[in-house]
Scaffold this active site. Structure first.
Site, mmCIF file in Angstrom:
data_model
loop_
_atom_site.group_PDB
_atom_site.id
_atom_site.type_symbol
_atom_site.label_atom_id
_atom_site.label_comp_id
_atom_site.label_asym_id
_atom_site.label_seq_id
_atom_site.Cartn_x
_atom_site.Cartn_y
_atom_site.Cartn_z
ATOM 1 N N GLU A 167 38.212 31.132 55.938
ATOM 2 C CA GLU A 167 37.414 30.484 54.880
ATOM 3 C C GLU A 167 35.929 30.667 55.161
ATOM 4 O O GLU A 167 35.138 30.929 54.248
ATOM 5 C CB GLU A 167 37.797 29.007 54.782
ATOM 6 C CG GLU A 167 36.931 28.156 53.874
ATOM 7 C CD GLU A 167 36.919 28.601 52.407
ATOM 8 O OE1 GLU A 167 37.709 29.479 52.035
ATOM 9 O OE2 GLU A 167 36.076 28.090 51.650
ATOM 10 N N ASN A 202 38.581 35.809 25.955
ATOM 11 C CA ASN A 202 38.686 35.651 27.408
ATOM 12 C C ASN A 202 40.071 36.152 27.798
ATOM 13 O O ASN A 202 41.069 35.694 27.268
ATOM 14 C CB ASN A 202 38.520 34.182 27.826
ATOM 15 C CG ASN A 202 38.662 34.005 29.331
ATOM 16 O OD1 ASN A 202 38.478 34.966 30.093
ATOM 17 N ND2 ASN A 202 39.010 32.813 29.767
ATOM 18 N N ARG A 218 31.435 29.157 35.171
ATOM 19 C CA ARG A 218 32.596 30.043 35.299
ATOM 20 C C ARG A 218 32.198 31.428 35.780
ATOM 21 O O ARG A 218 33.048 32.228 36.156
ATOM 22 C CB ARG A 218 33.337 30.131 33.961
ATOM 23 C CG ARG A 218 33.851 28.803 33.455
ATOM 24 C CD ARG A 218 34.196 28.846 31.977
ATOM 25 N NE ARG A 218 35.349 29.652 31.691
ATOM 26 C CZ ARG A 218 36.626 29.197 31.685
ATOM 27 N NH1 ARG A 218 36.840 27.934 31.973
ATOM 28 N NH2 ARG A 218 37.639 29.970 31.420
ATOM 29 N N LYS A 260 34.190 31.331 38.562
ATOM 30 C CA LYS A 260 34.723 30.072 39.108
ATOM 31 C C LYS A 260 36.214 29.941 38.835
ATOM 32 O O LYS A 260 36.948 29.334 39.599
ATOM 33 C CB LYS A 260 33.992 28.880 38.469
ATOM 34 C CG LYS A 260 34.391 27.530 39.034
ATOM 35 C CD LYS A 260 34.030 27.428 40.493
ATOM 36 C CE LYS A 260 34.470 26.115 41.100
ATOM 37 N NZ LYS A 260 34.277 26.084 42.568
ATOM 38 N N TRP A 295 32.320 37.754 31.539
ATOM 39 C CA TRP A 295 32.466 38.222 32.923
ATOM 40 C C TRP A 295 33.156 39.578 32.791
ATOM 41 O O TRP A 295 34.335 39.651 32.410
ATOM 42 C CB TRP A 295 33.319 37.242 33.711
ATOM 43 C CG TRP A 295 33.461 37.560 35.144
ATOM 44 C CD1 TRP A 295 32.549 37.334 36.133
ATOM 45 C CD2 TRP A 295 34.578 38.192 35.792
ATOM 46 N NE1 TRP A 295 33.031 37.755 37.339
ATOM 47 C CE2 TRP A 295 34.265 38.304 37.166
ATOM 48 C CE3 TRP A 295 35.802 38.663 35.342
ATOM 49 C CZ2 TRP A 295 35.140 38.866 38.091
ATOM 50 C CZ3 TRP A 295 36.683 39.215 36.248
ATOM 51 C CH2 TRP A 295 36.347 39.321 37.611
ATOM 52 N N HIS A 299 43.664 43.656 69.463
ATOM 53 C CA HIS A 299 44.618 44.656 68.930
ATOM 54 C C HIS A 299 43.957 45.550 67.888
ATOM 55 O O HIS A 299 44.551 45.867 66.864
ATOM 56 C CB HIS A 299 45.829 43.926 68.329
ATOM 57 C CG HIS A 299 46.576 43.113 69.334
ATOM 58 N ND1 HIS A 299 47.373 43.679 70.313
ATOM 59 C CD2 HIS A 299 46.598 41.779 69.562
ATOM 60 C CE1 HIS A 299 47.872 42.720 71.084
ATOM 61 N NE2 HIS A 299 47.423 41.550 70.644
HETATM 62 C C1 AGP Z 1 36.426 30.198 46.515
HETATM 63 O O1 AGP Z 1 35.112 29.957 47.043
HETATM 64 C C2 AGP Z 1 36.422 31.423 45.664
HETATM 65 N N1 AGP Z 1 35.510 31.226 44.574
HETATM 66 C C3 AGP Z 1 37.790 31.900 45.236
HETATM 67 O O2 AGP Z 1 38.380 32.515 46.345
HETATM 68 C C4 AGP Z 1 38.778 30.838 44.724
HETATM 69 O O3 AGP Z 1 39.198 30.024 45.791
HETATM 70 C C5 AGP Z 1 40.008 31.544 44.146
HETATM 71 O O4 AGP Z 1 39.586 32.311 43.050
HETATM 72 C C6 AGP Z 1 41.103 30.576 43.714
HETATM 73 O O5 AGP Z 1 40.617 29.742 42.689
HETATM 74 P P1 AGP Z 1 41.445 28.429 42.320
HETATM 75 O O6 AGP Z 1 41.414 27.539 43.531
HETATM 76 O O7 AGP Z 1 40.725 27.843 41.151
HETATM 77 O O8 AGP Z 1 42.854 28.851 41.989
#
Ligand code: AGP
Length: 607
Positions: A480, A98, A27, A602, A74, A503
């Site tokens: 991406e 959390n 996480r 995560k 975190w 632009h």
């Molecule tokens: C993706 O590589 C990132 N870790 C992050 O942008 C992620 O996609 C975003 O936090 C959304 O998470 P989710 O898909 O679990 O909602």
């Protein structure tokens, strides 16, 4: 995001608290700690950095006790130091948390006025002092917690232990996930079921506002109270989760393993959506996409948002239905105009992203049909949405999403074609569905030889800025690609619609800023080629991902990575695998923490 573990047992718990935290490492965190009660004393062990520091500390200073809590932090409020690490405690009570207590400053000011001395910069510490004050006033632990929770605004998952009640463990959930793990002779709390899997597969998912009181007297028992503080029964599910620690399977990183798993996970996902004999949709949703006023809304964050941006092209081109895409963090606050004709689709790997979950609840409150596309079967979004479709990517440990992202594309693509079939908007649907069944093989081809990605990674690891461009569905894949690169290599990367570069962003172009162009030989190829040339004439190093063996650019530094021949539908999967590899090998050569990049989590369960 933070990870929480709690154990009430008859045997020592410190080691298993650490084991549970290690299954929550994915996480993302920057400090960790545990606390137990032994001989009527709460004792903590906390350490900055990775879990190994905490393990070493426990080796030197073991922690006895058969009730305890643990936490991977975190950082939100207060830097990742020992002082700010959880658990936070007074003599009487210890808490791990959390989430974010949004009104913590006001509460803290009041507590300081009462003479409380704070030891940390965290929002969490107000919780422990409020409970402590209520205990000092003679309240029982459950009432002390109940009174405290009523003062908190914001999101929390809490695990709480009490010095005077070493036969008790409490948990509370509001806005951040928390599960109860059940055995005959011990009880558990965890941020997710996977963390508890080695000890129990009997899991109860606490709902919003739930508080659970767990007791050990003649055996182990628990009572769940809902927001109104009424005892309530929650369903106990018997899961079948992998109990072994996540394994890299011989790969150097989870991310690399998950990149290479995509051929299989895409196949699994597609086969759950498409009948491989009849090439028709297997999606079975009680949702009518055919209505004249139907509008599709895709709402997500991060990579899931880019998957949604890709799907917009498919819904409008194939299903000929209006499709809007929103960042969840914007959607929930912009007073969107919603109606019962809106089919709101929430895309999330974790199914726990707080912005996306909040947007889902907003859409539900407006009477919209809600559909969640998630990778974690028992996640909050799966349970909150009217309907859900699972991406079958399996547990994704690397913080940077790869196989879950491509599985999202797979579900969204199949869903767009499913909608097209209902709307009778095209007559080549089965052709496209059959084509999708070949995508896993094409992705496997991309990954057959990654040496060019490795070489390119070495080259990019020496850069400071990188530009990505693409047109049509290649544009969100460029987005991406830029996100992957910056997430794990910390190199600044931006992506633009190729036609947008002139632009303004073209001002960024110089010989130190490589351009990566997503340029399959498709309907947008000619125009993208012109955009590439515009950049090349300004001296930038040019890297082109394409399936056109003849393509070349006259410039100082040119690299072409030839990919399998693609179609408008298959291209996004092929080029996704390529940009993932570029990011991975660049980070590898830079030596960053590929699986747990700095500052990232995560599952982002805070705003
Ligand atoms: C993706 O590589 C990132 N870790 C992050 O942008 C992620 O996609 C975003 O936090 C959304 O998470 P989710 O898909 O679990 O909602």
């Amino acid at each position: 995001m933070c990870g929480i573990i709690g154990i009430l047992s008859n045997t020592l718990v410190a080691e298993r608290l650490i084991d549970g935290l290690s299954r929550l490492e994915y996480r993302g965190y920057d400090s960790a700690g545990v606390a137990t009660i032994y001989e009527n004393t709460i004792t903590k062990r906390r350490a900055e950095g990775k879990l190994q520091s905490l393990k070493d500390l426990l080796q030197q200073k073991p922690l006895p006790g058969t009730v305890g809590i643990g936490h991977t932090r975190w950082a939100t409020h207060g830097s990742p130091t020992h002082q700010n690490a959880h658990p936070h405690a007074t003599d009487r009570v210890a808490v791990v948390h959390n989430g974010i207590i949004e009104n913590y400053q006001l509460l803290k000011d009041g507590l300081i006025k009462d003479g409380v001395i704070f030891k940390s910069e965290t929002d969490t510490e107000v919780v422990v002092h409020l409970i402590d004050q209520a205990l000092q006033a003679g309240k029982s632990p459950d009432i002390a917690v109940k009174e405290t929770l009523s003062k908190l605004h914001g999101a929390f998952a809490l695990a709480i232990i009490f010095k005077e009640h070493s036969d008790m463990l409490m948990g509370a959930r509001r806005g951040s996930p928390l599960v109860l793990g059940i055995c005959d002779d011990e009880l558990f709390l965890g941020s997710d079921a996977w963390a508890l899997a080695p000890w129990t597969q009997k899991i109860c998912y606490l709902e919003e506002g739930d508080v659970v009181v767990m007791k050990r007297d003649n055996g182990f028992a628990y009572t769940i109270f809902n927001e109104a503080w009424q005892p309530i029964n929650r369903l106990v599910k018997h899961l079948n989760l992998a109990t072994g620690a996540a394994s890299k399977g011989g790969y150097s990183h989870f991310m690399l393993k998950e990149i290479f798993e995509q051929s299989q996970t895409l196949s699994d996902t597609f086969l759950s959506l498409i009948d491989e004999e009849t090439h028709t949709s297997r999606i079975n949703l009680p949702i009518d996409f055919s209505g004249e006023h139907v509008r599709i809304r895709l709402i997500a964050c991060g990579s899931s948002y880019y998957a949604s941006l890709t799907a917009k092209y498919w819904f409008e081109k194939y299903a000929q239905v209006l499709c809007e895409v929103d960042l969840a963090s914007e959607f929930r606050y912009r007073d969107p105009v919603l109606s019962k004709h809106d089919i709101c689709v929430f895309v999330s790997q974790s199914g726990e992203t707080s912005d996306t979950l909040a947007a889902l609840n907003l859409a539900k409150s407006k009477g919209c049909i809600t559909l969640a596309i998630v990778n974690v079967p028992e996640s909050s979004m799966t349970r909150a949405a009217d309907h859900h479709i699972l991406t079958l990517a399996g547990p994704e440990i690397g913080v940077a999403s790869t196989k879950a992202f491509s599985a999202q594309l797979a579900v969204l693509c199949a869903l767009a074609l499913h909608a097209a079939a209902q709307r009778k908007s095209m007559d080549t649907i089965s052709t496209h569905l059959r084509e999708l069944l070949h995508v896993p093989k094409l992705v496997a081809q991309v990954l057959q030889d990654v040496s060019l990605f490795d070489e390119l990674g070495l080259r990019l690891s020496q850069t400071r800025d990188v530009l990505f461009i693409g047109r049509g569905t290649n544009y969100p894949i460029a987005l991406e690609g830029a996100l992957k690169l910056k997430e794990i290599s910390y190199i600044h990367a931006e992506a633009y619609a190729a036609g947008e570069l002139k632009h303004g962003p073209i001002a960024l172009v110089d010989k130190l800023t490589p351009l990566i162009a997503i340029a399959p030989n498709d309907g947008w190829f000619e125009k993208t080629s012109s955009n590439i040339q515009e950049v090349a004439t300004r001296g930038a190093p040019i890297i082109v991902l394409t399936d056109d063996p003849m393509f070349t650019v006259n410039c100082l530094e040119f690299r072409k990575i030839l990919l399998p021949k693609s179609t408008p539908l298959s291209a996004c999967f092929i080029y996704t695998a390529a940009v993932q590899c570029i990011a991975y090998y660049t980070a590898l050569h830079k030596g960053t923490d590929v699986d747990q990049p700095r500052n990232l989590a995560k599952s982002v369960t805070v705003e």
